[in-house]
Design an enzyme around this catalytic site. Sequence first.
Site, PDB file in Angstrom:
ATOM      1  N   CYS A  75       0.879  -1.184   0.000  1.00  0.00           N
ATOM      2  CA  CYS A  75       0.000   0.000   0.000  1.00  0.00           C
ATOM      3  C   CYS A  75       0.911   1.226   0.000  1.00  0.00           C
ATOM      4  O   CYS A  75       1.611   1.467   0.987  1.00  0.00           O
ATOM      5  CB  CYS A  75      -0.900  -0.008   1.230  1.00  0.00           C
ATOM      6  SG  CYS A  75      -1.962   1.440   1.352  1.00  0.00           S
ATOM      7  N   HIS A 161      -2.190  -4.896 -10.452  1.00  0.00           N
ATOM      8  CA  HIS A 161      -2.888  -3.739 -11.040  1.00  0.00           C
ATOM      9  C   HIS A 161      -3.176  -3.985 -12.521  1.00  0.00           C
ATOM     10  O   HIS A 161      -2.297  -4.470 -13.243  1.00  0.00           O
ATOM     11  CB  HIS A 161      -2.041  -2.473 -10.907  1.00  0.00           C
ATOM     12  CG  HIS A 161      -1.917  -1.986  -9.503  1.00  0.00           C
ATOM     13  ND1 HIS A 161      -2.777  -1.055  -8.960  1.00  0.00           N
ATOM     14  CD2 HIS A 161      -1.062  -2.339  -8.514  1.00  0.00           C
ATOM     15  CE1 HIS A 161      -2.440  -0.842  -7.698  1.00  0.00           C
ATOM     16  NE2 HIS A 161      -1.412  -1.601  -7.392  1.00  0.00           N
ATOM     17  N   GLU A 210     -10.150   0.230  -6.308  1.00  0.00           N
ATOM     18  CA  GLU A 210      -9.226  -0.619  -5.557  1.00  0.00           C
ATOM     19  C   GLU A 210      -9.831  -1.979  -5.197  1.00  0.00           C
ATOM     20  O   GLU A 210     -10.990  -2.072  -4.771  1.00  0.00           O
ATOM     21  CB  GLU A 210      -8.784   0.065  -4.254  1.00  0.00           C
ATOM     22  CG  GLU A 210      -7.740   1.123  -4.440  1.00  0.00           C
ATOM     23  CD  GLU A 210      -6.996   1.421  -3.147  1.00  0.00           C
ATOM     24  OE1 GLU A 210      -6.807   0.496  -2.327  1.00  0.00           O
ATOM     25  OE2 GLU A 210      -6.624   2.591  -2.957  1.00  0.00           O
ATOM     26  N   CYS A 219      -4.501   6.158  -4.845  1.00  0.00           N
ATOM     27  CA  CYS A 219      -3.914   4.821  -4.713  1.00  0.00           C
ATOM     28  C   CYS A 219      -2.445   4.938  -5.099  1.00  0.00           C
ATOM     29  O   CYS A 219      -2.136   5.190  -6.273  1.00  0.00           O
ATOM     30  CB  CYS A 219      -4.643   3.823  -5.615  1.00  0.00           C
ATOM     31  SG  CYS A 219      -3.982   2.146  -5.526  1.00  0.00           S
ATOM     32  N   GLY A 222      -1.225   2.143  -7.275  1.00  0.00           N
ATOM     33  CA  GLY A 222      -1.929   2.324  -8.553  1.00  0.00           C
ATOM     34  C   GLY A 222      -1.266   3.391  -9.404  1.00  0.00           C
ATOM     35  O   GLY A 222      -1.145   3.246 -10.633  1.00  0.00           O
TER      36      GLY A 222
END
Length: 276
Positions: A75, A161, A210, A219, A222
């Site tokens: 994260c 992703h 997400e 994100c 991301g």
Amino acid sequence: MRVKFSKMHGLGNDFVMLDGISQRLKLSPDKIRRIADRRIGIGCDQVLLVEPPREPDADFRYRIFNADGGEVENCGNGARCFARFVRERRLTGKKRLNVETAAGMLQLNVLENDQVSVDMGAPVLEPEQIPFGADRRAESYPLEVHEETYTIGAVSMGNPHAVLLVDDVQTAPVTSIGPSIETHPRFPQKVNVGFLQIDSRSQAQLRVFERGVGETLACGTGACAAMVYAHLRGLVDNQVEIHLPGGALTIHWSGPGQPVTMTGPAMTVFHGQIII
Ligand SMILES: N[C@H](CCC[C@H](N)C(=O)O)C(=O)O
């Protein structure tokens, strides 16, 4: 059980940070869901747990749980908030931190004016390591969704992703096809879904649906994955400002095998205790 926490966010991607060093915690998916619930709990996109390191050269271990209760590998926005949290809680005085995650080691650098820079490691592009169902590695892939065929990039930043290029991020079908791609059978561990509008070789806009949460205001992994995909397609330079609904991140990547660096803010909102 009373548990102390800090509520934090990185560009509106919000977190409940738990100190698992000074307090003994027994978490379960159900407890995570209750903490993350915006009505019966505190409310957050992810719950982040700080633990003592297991690796000799790590300062801390940091675990990440999505609002749906599932534990995940990485994260980016949370890593920046983690760095601020451990310093504010006097768990360290260091400004350069080595942090162990399920995806491997991250190097965090605490900068001035609430900014944190993170070496996110090198992106993973081999389909079976993402994991993503494809015969061979390619720059992009066709993906069938509701009888439509979309062109996607597939990149792992420790977490998976899918990235789609769009002409107008404001009208992108984030909530209409985001959930169908998130749970697409070619992503056996599900996937985060990014919708990227490229404005120049150094500026882009991104919205992310997400995995395990839904659309968030930002994100970090991301933004890294989207920049990597655009760079591989020759559409952006080595440094790009990615504008998400919650604000902008600076992403740097110079090519395959190289680490991705992400720089952005980390904010503390309040401290409290929750009974779980
Ligand atoms: N939903 C992600 C985890 C959080 C990633 C995001 N909040 C970030 O800042 O990178 C996943 O299931 O892999």
